[in-house]
Design a protein around this motif. Structure first.
Motif, PDB file in Angstrom:
ATOM      1  N   ARG B 111     -10.122  -0.118  -2.660  1.00 47.89           N
ATOM      2  CA  ARG B 111     -10.624  -1.311  -1.982  1.00 47.89           C
ATOM      3  C   ARG B 111      -9.853  -1.632  -0.712  1.00 47.89           C
ATOM      4  O   ARG B 111      -9.820  -2.759  -0.256  1.00 47.89           O
ATOM      5  N   GLY B 112      -9.184  -0.626  -0.159  1.00 53.39           N
ATOM      6  CA  GLY B 112      -8.589  -0.813   1.162  1.00 53.39           C
ATOM      7  C   GLY B 112      -7.120  -1.191   1.188  1.00 53.39           C
ATOM      8  O   GLY B 112      -6.586  -1.478   2.264  1.00 53.39           O
ATOM      9  N   PHE B 113      -6.467  -1.197   0.017  1.00 54.69           N
ATOM     10  CA  PHE B 113      -5.059  -1.585  -0.005  1.00 54.69           C
ATOM     11  C   PHE B 113      -4.232  -0.638  -0.874  1.00 54.69           C
ATOM     12  O   PHE B 113      -4.747  -0.003  -1.782  1.00 54.69           O
ATOM     13  N   ARG B 114      -2.948  -0.585  -0.548  1.00 59.31           N
ATOM     14  CA  ARG B 114      -2.010   0.214  -1.314  1.00 59.31           C
ATOM     15  C   ARG B 114      -0.847  -0.710  -1.656  1.00 59.31           C
ATOM     16  O   ARG B 114      -0.198  -1.245  -0.759  1.00 59.31           O
ATOM     17  N   LEU B 115      -0.635  -0.931  -2.959  1.00 59.80           N
ATOM     18  CA  LEU B 115       0.443  -1.829  -3.379  1.00 59.80           C
ATOM     19  C   LEU B 115       1.771  -1.090  -3.255  1.00 59.80           C
ATOM     20  O   LEU B 115       1.974  -0.051  -3.890  1.00 59.80           O
ATOM     21  N   VAL B 116       2.660  -1.606  -2.410  1.00 59.18           N
ATOM     22  CA  VAL B 116       3.933  -0.906  -2.178  1.00 59.18           C
ATOM     23  C   VAL B 116       5.127  -1.651  -2.772  1.00 59.18           C
ATOM     24  O   VAL B 116       6.210  -1.083  -2.902  1.00 59.18           O
ATOM     25  N   GLY B 117       4.932  -2.911  -3.138  1.00 60.20           N
ATOM     26  CA  GLY B 117       6.056  -3.656  -3.704  1.00 60.20           C
ATOM     27  C   GLY B 117       5.590  -4.868  -4.480  1.00 60.20           C
ATOM     28  O   GLY B 117       4.490  -5.381  -4.253  1.00 60.20           O
ATOM     29  N   ALA B 118       6.425  -5.310  -5.430  1.00 61.78           N
ATOM     30  CA  ALA B 118       6.124  -6.522  -6.209  1.00 61.78           C
ATOM     31  C   ALA B 118       7.387  -7.361  -6.291  1.00 61.78           C
ATOM     32  O   ALA B 118       8.490  -6.821  -6.432  1.00 61.78           O
ATOM     33  N   PHE B 119       7.224  -8.659  -6.196  1.00 61.41           N
ATOM     34  CA  PHE B 119       8.388  -9.562  -6.117  1.00 61.41           C
ATOM     35  C   PHE B 119       8.239 -10.747  -7.065  1.00 61.41           C
ATOM     36  O   PHE B 119       7.129 -11.206  -7.344  1.00 61.41           O
ATOM     37  N   ASP B 120       9.384 -11.216  -7.525  1.00 58.33           N
ATOM     38  CA  ASP B 120       9.411 -12.447  -8.311  1.00 58.33           C
ATOM     39  C   ASP B 120      10.780 -13.098  -8.119  1.00 58.33           C
ATOM     40  O   ASP B 120      11.743 -12.435  -7.727  1.00 58.33           O
ATOM     41  N   SER B 121      10.843 -14.396  -8.378  1.00 55.03           N
ATOM     42  CA  SER B 121      12.133 -15.084  -8.239  1.00 55.03           C
ATOM     43  C   SER B 121      12.820 -15.242  -9.594  1.00 55.03           C
ATOM     44  O   SER B 121      13.973 -15.641  -9.670  1.00 55.03           O
ATOM     45  N   ASP B 122      12.093 -14.911 -10.656  1.00 57.04           N
ATOM     46  CA  ASP B 122      12.634 -15.054 -12.007  1.00 57.04           C
ATOM     47  C   ASP B 122      13.458 -13.812 -12.374  1.00 57.04           C
ATOM     48  O   ASP B 122      12.911 -12.707 -12.464  1.00 57.04           O
TER      49      ASP B 122
END
Lengths: 216, 216
Positions: B111-122
């Motif tokens: 769908r046009g995107f490539r997930l390169v990172g994921a973030f959280d503050s917990d």
């Protein structure tokens, strides 16, 4: 338009916008805003003042020339139109990650529905808790519906499973579908109400917007 | 309309419908359908043949009088317009249940995107896996973006947190937001692209439809 003003036919596009009005007016109430002009409201809605007036005229207006809208009154009126105060009993089908996330993220009780049951076909999920409800085996669907008369279903199973289950849901008296599957209930069963949430569609719209964005 | 035909201005409503065309044409391809008339396509789209022709004319048409549309060609053309073949690097913010569910449910790569990172503050979520990515602490956002240049963000945190984080995301070069929070990125930062998914709004639309449904 004439017909709409008499409250007979309201276009689906106006109906689709009503929850956003309701949400924005609720936010404004929370911030203590008492009244708002159609121009200000248009700014929140990302529309024009004239569109706002046209939308709200579909339901008989509510504004006063030179004053604008009373935020609390308009919020109440739109809530009534949306039927949020009348809780339609609903079941959730598919107690996987999607089902849990939807049930936890969205407070149905403030949006016109009351979740009375949750179902899954996976024996491992049966008996687990989903927002306080004990997940039932899908084989109990008919008996449960005969007793509790749910009228709506939150469908959190894949398209083929939804298609397979659809005739049973209809036979059980379900007439409204909040549908996260690819199966088109309203197409197969004309007369039922369905709102389809295609998450994948919305991110493709973003793909277009990102790729056709004019650099500033 | 004239402008639209030259490909200069395409209304957001047409753009919003394109993913559905793409999805339906993909289904038809999967079922071996080679060509389709605008009338048949209208039936799948819950629209009229004239609307279909008008929509597709915005992009120069693709149909042939008396033949209709070649399903695979039209699918390819719409995919190209949507930019699904060009993968924009994206990050996900908020690795809670919603973040995991969205990342698992929706295949961004088609769908046009490539997930390169994921973030959280917990701190408890940091280091966990999210669709194969190791969740990073939000404090690493700037360093990560300087290295990997993501342009889009999937926002799965509540509105106030999204508002708080928004200036940092913008400063990091994020220009597209697939936004599940109540914060309005496009309003605060004109020029960014945003698609807001308000799950609660769609179920209120269903509330209206169920309560105003004519019994058959």
């Amino acid at each position: 338009m004439k017909e709409e003003k008499t409250g007979k036919v309201i276009s689906r596009m106006v109906i689709n916008r009503l929850p956003k009005y309701y949400r924005i007016l609720g936010d404004l109430m929370g911030r203590g805003v008492v009244r708002i002009s159609s121009r200000e409201l248009a700014d929140y809605m990302n529309g024009t003042a004239s569109q706002i007036r046209q939308d709200l005229n579909c339901f008989g207006g509510f504004g006063q020339q030179g004053y604008g809208y009373n935020v609390e009154t308009l919020h109440g009126e739109i809530g009534q139109i949306l039927g949020v105060g009348v809780l339609t009993p609903a079941i959730l089908v598919g107690a996987g990650n999607l089902g849990h996330t939807i049930a936890n993220q969205v407070d149905l009780r403030t949006r016109g529905f009351r979740l009375v049951g949750a179902f899954d076909s996976d024996p491992e999920k049966v008996g687990q808790k989903l927002v306080g409800l004990s997940v039932r085996d899908i084989s109990e669907l008919e008996a449960f519906c005969a007793e509790h008369h749910p009228r709506a279903a939150v469908v959190c199973i894949p398209g083929p499973s939804a298609e397979e289950l659809s005739a049973r849901l209809i036979a059980c008296g379900i007439v409204g579908f909040w549908n996260f599957s690819a199966f088109d209930f309203a197409k197969r069963y004309p007369g039922v109400a369905a709102v389809n949430v295609h998450l994948g569609d919305s991110v493709m719209t973003l793909s277009y917007l990102v790729k056709n964005r004019k650099e500033k």
